[in-house]
Motif scaffolding. Sequence first.
Motif, PDB file in Angstrom:
ATOM      1  N   PRO A 329       0.823  -1.215   0.000  1.00 24.60           N
ATOM      2  CA  PRO A 329       0.000   0.000   0.000  1.00 24.60           C
ATOM      3  C   PRO A 329       0.861   1.271   0.000  1.00 24.60           C
ATOM      4  O   PRO A 329       2.033   1.210   0.347  1.00 24.60           O
ATOM      5  CB  PRO A 329      -0.798  -0.103   1.298  1.00 24.60           C
ATOM      6  N   PHE A 330       0.240   2.389  -0.391  1.00 25.11           N
ATOM      7  CA  PHE A 330       1.022   3.606  -0.512  1.00 25.11           C
ATOM      8  C   PHE A 330       0.268   4.837  -0.026  1.00 25.11           C
ATOM      9  O   PHE A 330      -0.933   4.846   0.141  1.00 25.11           O
ATOM     10  CB  PHE A 330       1.458   3.815  -1.960  1.00 25.11           C
ATOM     11  N   GLY A 331       1.011   5.891   0.164  1.00 26.72           N
ATOM     12  CA  GLY A 331       0.521   7.218   0.470  1.00 26.72           C
ATOM     13  C   GLY A 331       1.727   8.082   0.797  1.00 26.72           C
ATOM     14  O   GLY A 331       2.569   7.629   1.565  1.00 26.72           O
ATOM     15  N   PRO A 332       1.937   9.233   0.219  1.00 24.00           N
ATOM     16  CA  PRO A 332       1.008   9.907  -0.692  1.00 24.00           C
ATOM     17  C   PRO A 332       1.199   9.515  -2.177  1.00 24.00           C
ATOM     18  O   PRO A 332       0.319   9.798  -2.968  1.00 24.00           O
ATOM     19  CB  PRO A 332       1.350  11.381  -0.503  1.00 24.00           C
ATOM     20  N   ARG A 404      -3.482  -4.703  -8.497  1.00 26.97           N
ATOM     21  CA  ARG A 404      -4.261  -4.076  -7.433  1.00 26.97           C
ATOM     22  C   ARG A 404      -3.316  -3.211  -6.615  1.00 26.97           C
ATOM     23  O   ARG A 404      -2.167  -3.594  -6.365  1.00 26.97           O
ATOM     24  CB  ARG A 404      -4.823  -5.208  -6.589  1.00 26.97           C
ATOM     25  N   VAL A 405      -3.809  -2.058  -6.195  1.00 27.66           N
ATOM     26  CA  VAL A 405      -2.988  -1.201  -5.351  1.00 27.66           C
ATOM     27  C   VAL A 405      -3.903  -0.581  -4.295  1.00 27.66           C
ATOM     28  O   VAL A 405      -5.079  -0.346  -4.546  1.00 27.66           O
ATOM     29  CB  VAL A 405      -2.270  -0.116  -6.193  1.00 27.66           C
ATOM     30  N   VAL A 406      -3.350  -0.381  -3.083  1.00 31.06           N
ATOM     31  CA  VAL A 406      -4.166   0.158  -1.991  1.00 31.06           C
ATOM     32  C   VAL A 406      -3.624   1.522  -1.577  1.00 31.06           C
ATOM     33  O   VAL A 406      -2.432   1.674  -1.253  1.00 31.06           O
ATOM     34  CB  VAL A 406      -4.162  -0.800  -0.771  1.00 31.06           C
ATOM     35  N   LEU A 407      -4.499   2.514  -1.620  1.00 32.22           N
ATOM     36  CA  LEU A 407      -4.154   3.885  -1.195  1.00 32.22           C
ATOM     37  C   LEU A 407      -4.549   4.025   0.266  1.00 32.22           C
ATOM     38  O   LEU A 407      -5.710   3.820   0.634  1.00 32.22           O
ATOM     39  CB  LEU A 407      -4.914   4.888  -2.063  1.00 32.22           C
ATOM     40  N   ILE A 408      -3.562   4.377   1.141  1.00 29.46           N
ATOM     41  CA  ILE A 408      -3.880   4.481   2.575  1.00 29.46           C
ATOM     42  C   ILE A 408      -3.737   5.914   3.091  1.00 29.46           C
ATOM     43  O   ILE A 408      -4.327   6.271   4.080  1.00 29.46           O
ATOM     44  CB  ILE A 408      -3.000   3.533   3.432  1.00 29.46           C
ATOM     45  N   ARG A 409      -2.994   6.738   2.420  1.00 26.40           N
ATOM     46  CA  ARG A 409      -2.696   8.129   2.839  1.00 26.40           C
ATOM     47  C   ARG A 409      -2.066   8.191   4.204  1.00 26.40           C
ATOM     48  O   ARG A 409      -2.362   7.428   5.080  1.00 26.40           O
ATOM     49  CB  ARG A 409      -3.943   9.011   2.822  1.00 26.40           C
TER      50      ARG A 409
END
Length: 409
Positions: A329-332, A404-409
Amino acid sequence: MRTGWLCLGLTILWASTSQAQTDPIVEDIVAAVSQTRLTSHVQTLQDFDTRYTYAQGNTDAGDWLVGFFTGLGIEVERHEFTYGTHTEENIIARISGTTHPDEIIVISGHFDSTSEQPYALAPGADDDASAIAAVLEAALIFKDHRFERTVEFICYNAEEQGRRGSIAIAADYQAAGKNLVAVVNSDMIGYWPTGWGRDLDVAYEPVSEWLADLVIDVNSRYVGVPIAKHLSGACRDDHWSFTSRGISAITNMDCWDAHNGGPESTPYYHRSTDTISTLNLACMTQVVQVNVAVVAELARPLNPVGVTDQWTTVSDRANRLSLQIRPNPFGPSTMIAYRVPTTGIVSLRVYDAAGRLVRTVATGEQEEGDQSRIWRGNDDVGRPATPGVYFVRLRVGAERQTKRVVLIR
Ligand SMILES: [Zn+2]
């Protein structure tokens, strides 16, 4: 408490399975339908002057169809059939399915025409160059995609002599034990003198009501033209050659009334005046969009959004695009890296879990070699996307890969 959780669970399940969803690949296919090309297909067919079954123009048109499919690089076959003392040919092109090649989805129309002077002049623009144009356009777009099931592009001959071509195909396919899942036929889809003041008519038999309902459902999700279904009854178009054998088939038409004497009846029906100048090509383009969307959904394009996790694992082994997303997962922001196997048109897009386009990260030609782009978790107008699951879809020429990618901020 327990009840509350159960309700919540059911709500989520309902939202993920019953909500009207669109597949981004099918959206691409729908968007690729070109009114300019459709106009050209109809004009070319009209320019044979007549495609009457027993006229030279019919043979010439059949040869031209074979050349068209051959030029696309897809398999094509002349399907010979006889009735009485006549021997004629249907033209069948084919894109084989990847995982279920034995399951066949057909898009079709009849390429023969007729008029009050059939050997001299039977342009048959609406009847039925309009449907053949749809078949050609589908082949032209589908050749750049891969599907689980086989798609056949069929141009029937001798429809005007009593559905001779489709009767022969239905009989031969059934005798050979072929699995025809659905036949999406069209007969006259270009005559819309008052624009959308009238419905697209879907003729069906009880055995294929599911298919008629699918056409209506797909139209509501991808195109949205006024539409109505009709039990075909006495109106026996090419679909009837299949439904009479228990095979699901429908015919889309502008002219339910033409066969039933109502107010939508076309004055050019089976006349030498059935020319392209009487057609509404903008409306016809939308009908072709409905047809290709139905066939694409039935044929199941690879990389469907929503089952991407499982699919990615299987496809990754052989995928040359080497799509990587880090961190995840990523952010920003995150880095999307990939390989372009040969210089060509690239599209790199991000979709949400419901299949809606969120952000176009890159489009256009890119050089062969390793490439990378940053996605900052924003949409196309710069707004921050909501934290959650997204799908990054990469296409280079005919090759594609989704992660698939997950945005967590
Ligand atoms: Zn017709």
